[in-house]
Scaffold this active site. Structure first.
Site, mmCIF file in Angstrom:
data_model
loop_
_atom_site.group_PDB
_atom_site.id
_atom_site.type_symbol
_atom_site.label_atom_id
_atom_site.label_comp_id
_atom_site.label_asym_id
_atom_site.label_seq_id
_atom_site.Cartn_x
_atom_site.Cartn_y
_atom_site.Cartn_z
ATOM 1 N N LYS A 14 16.841 -32.607 13.163
ATOM 2 C CA LYS A 14 18.047 -33.304 12.717
ATOM 3 C C LYS A 14 17.713 -34.026 11.416
ATOM 4 C CE LYS A 14 19.474 -35.840 16.199
ATOM 5 N NZ LYS A 14 20.238 -36.871 15.483
ATOM 6 N N ARG A 19 22.253 -31.151 10.941
ATOM 7 C CA ARG A 19 21.161 -30.441 11.602
ATOM 8 C C ARG A 19 20.605 -29.334 10.716
ATOM 9 N NH1 ARG A 19 20.750 -31.043 16.974
ATOM 10 N NH2 ARG A 19 22.239 -32.407 18.022
ATOM 11 N N LYS A 35 20.439 -26.057 6.375
ATOM 12 C CA LYS A 35 20.827 -27.425 6.718
ATOM 13 C C LYS A 35 22.332 -27.561 6.527
ATOM 14 C CE LYS A 35 19.568 -32.242 6.113
ATOM 15 N NZ LYS A 35 18.540 -33.141 5.581
ATOM 16 N N ASP A 129 9.541 -41.751 -1.347
ATOM 17 C CA ASP A 129 9.643 -41.801 0.119
ATOM 18 C C ASP A 129 8.597 -40.910 0.772
ATOM 19 O OD1 ASP A 129 12.373 -41.513 2.546
ATOM 20 O OD2 ASP A 129 10.532 -42.685 2.479
ATOM 21 N N ASN A 134 8.340 -36.903 6.112
ATOM 22 C CA ASN A 134 9.011 -36.133 5.049
ATOM 23 C C ASN A 134 8.153 -34.999 4.530
ATOM 24 O OD1 ASN A 134 11.255 -37.716 5.156
ATOM 25 N ND2 ASN A 134 10.609 -39.094 3.528
ATOM 26 N N ASP A 147 12.589 -33.790 1.427
ATOM 27 C CA ASP A 147 13.434 -34.977 1.526
ATOM 28 C C ASP A 147 13.363 -35.900 0.316
ATOM 29 O OD1 ASP A 147 14.387 -36.434 4.631
ATOM 30 O OD2 ASP A 147 15.302 -36.403 2.662
HETATM 31 C C1 LIG Z 1 20.250 -32.234 -0.668
HETATM 32 C C2 LIG Z 1 19.772 -33.066 0.464
HETATM 33 C C3 LIG Z 1 20.815 -33.913 1.119
HETATM 34 C C4 LIG Z 1 19.021 -32.204 1.449
HETATM 35 C C5 LIG Z 1 17.747 -31.662 0.844
HETATM 36 N N1 LIG Z 1 16.652 -32.135 1.647
HETATM 37 C C6 LIG Z 1 16.560 -31.825 2.916
HETATM 38 O O1 LIG Z 1 17.347 -31.181 3.563
HETATM 39 C C7 LIG Z 1 15.357 -32.375 3.607
HETATM 40 N N2 LIG Z 1 15.233 -31.684 4.877
HETATM 41 C C8 LIG Z 1 14.454 -30.617 5.094
HETATM 42 C C9 LIG Z 1 14.576 -30.371 6.442
HETATM 43 C C10 LIG Z 1 13.836 -29.364 7.179
HETATM 44 C C11 LIG Z 1 13.509 -29.582 8.512
HETATM 45 C C12 LIG Z 1 12.741 -28.652 9.221
HETATM 46 C C13 LIG Z 1 12.321 -27.481 8.566
HETATM 47 C C14 LIG Z 1 11.528 -26.401 8.907
HETATM 48 C C15 LIG Z 1 10.863 -26.185 10.159
HETATM 49 N N3 LIG Z 1 9.971 -25.228 10.377
HETATM 50 C C16 LIG Z 1 9.557 -25.367 11.671
HETATM 51 C C17 LIG Z 1 8.620 -24.658 12.417
HETATM 52 C C18 LIG Z 1 8.361 -25.056 13.740
HETATM 53 C C19 LIG Z 1 9.045 -26.134 14.278
HETATM 54 C C20 LIG Z 1 9.986 -26.839 13.509
HETATM 55 C C21 LIG Z 1 10.220 -26.424 12.194
HETATM 56 N N4 LIG Z 1 11.029 -26.940 11.229
HETATM 57 N N5 LIG Z 1 11.414 -25.558 7.851
HETATM 58 N N6 LIG Z 1 12.119 -26.090 6.831
HETATM 59 C C22 LIG Z 1 12.682 -27.253 7.239
HETATM 60 C C23 LIG Z 1 13.462 -28.185 6.515
HETATM 61 C C24 LIG Z 1 15.426 -31.344 6.972
HETATM 62 N N7 LIG Z 1 15.860 -32.117 5.981
#
Ligand SMILES: CC(C)CCNC(=O)Cn1cc(-c2ccc3c(-c4nc5ccccc5[nH]4)n[nH]c3c2)cn1
Length: 264
Positions: A14, A19, A35, A129, A134, A147
């Site tokens: 999340k 999500r 996302k 951050d 992150n 992030d």
């Molecule tokens: C523009 C802004 C508002 C959004 C840009 N930044 C993000 O979205 C930061 N962010 C990245 C994620 C994220 C979370 C999890 C993963 C995963 C991931 N790979 C996994 C492998 C095993 C278990 C969990 C996993 N999560 N790959 N890429 C991801 C990217 C969540 N938020």
């Protein structure tokens, strides 16, 4: 580009405004992390500009240790972000499981983070951050900084509202006397020091009650346990310096004996 283009898999986590799902692009079979942000939630928090800036910043970054934002698209209610899928998930889960990292692994991680920060700072982007929550881990164990929710173009005196944990707050952002003064990318050097300490010790250096954490950061009041090697302690001490101008540079971090010894 629309959702139909993707087959949606399991939820990966999340994020701030929505999500993240494992997804596969139908046509090419390309695996990514999709996302889904809800526009009404972003509007409620008046974060439209912030999200737009984060998309703008992250779309233009290309570095092996920075999570890619391949693209984005939206419909009436949602914004979809096509993010890089990090094969080994969230770093903080690995850290909690391992309790703390061996010095060799910690040194390799800090070297990767220093390289990513050098790339960001050359583009006048401050991350602001940096913390295990992150950072993601790629398929080959490489770190992926993510992030950029609080990244801004330096120098900046943005207020620190809505920030998360205090543990990573640098003194120039925590210290009321100097509060609101413009700070620059050297804030990321402090956070790199906190990250290095947490990798090696298993907890943050100023971890305490919020009020005490503020005071301990402002005084640089932390102890490095005796199981940490003298070389590692030397680098931590050169990063966690109250006066940001006296902090070791990223170039010198990458040339530090502790890094060289473990990253041959
Ligand atoms: C523009 C802004 C508002 C959004 C840009 N930044 C993000 O979205 C930061 N962010 C990245 C994620 C994220 C979370 C999890 C993963 C995963 C991931 N790979 C996994 C492998 C095993 C278990 C969990 C996993 N999560 N790959 N890429 C991801 C990217 C969540 N938020």
């Amino acid at each position: 580009l629309h959702l139909g283009m993707f087959e949606i898999g399991r939820a990966l986590g999340k994020g701030k405004f929505g999500r993240v799902y494992l997804a596969r692009e139908r046509q090419s079979g390309f695996i990514c992390a999709l996302k889904v942000l809800h526009k009404n939630e972003i509007q409620k928090e008046h974060m439209q500009k912030q999200v737009a800036r984060e998309i703008e910043i992250q779309s233009n970054l290309r570095h092996p240790n920075i999570l890619r934002l391949y693209g984005h698209f939206h419909d009436r209610k949602r914004i979809m972000l096509v993010l890089e899928y990090a094969g080994k998930g969230e770093l903080y889960k690995h850290l909690r499981k391992a309790d703390r990292f061996q010095e060799k692994k910690a040194a390799q991680y800090i070297a990767q983070m220093a390289g990513a920060l050098q790339y960001l700072h050359r583009k006048h982007v401050i991350h602001r951050d940096i913390k295990p929550e992150n950072i993601l881990v790629g398929l080959y164990g490489e770190l992926k900084m993510s992030d950029f929710g609080w990244s801004v173009h330096s120098p900046s005196s943005r207020r620190l509202t809505q920030c998360g944990t205090l543990d990573y707050l640098p003194p120039e952002m925590a210290d009321p006397k100097r509060y609101g003064k413009p700070y620059d990318e050297k804030v990321d050097l402090w956070s790199l020091g906190v990250l290095m300490y947490e990798f090696l010790v298993g907890r943050a250096p100023f971890e305490d009650t919020p009020a005490m954490t503020y005071r301990r950061i402002a005084k640089g009041d932390m102890k490095v346990p005796s199981f940490v090697s003298p070389e590692a302690k030397d680098l931590i001490k050169k990063l966690l310096v109250l006066d940001s101008d006296q902090r070791i540079s990223l170039e010198k971090v990458r040339q530090h004996p502790w890094i060289i010894k473990h990253c041959e």
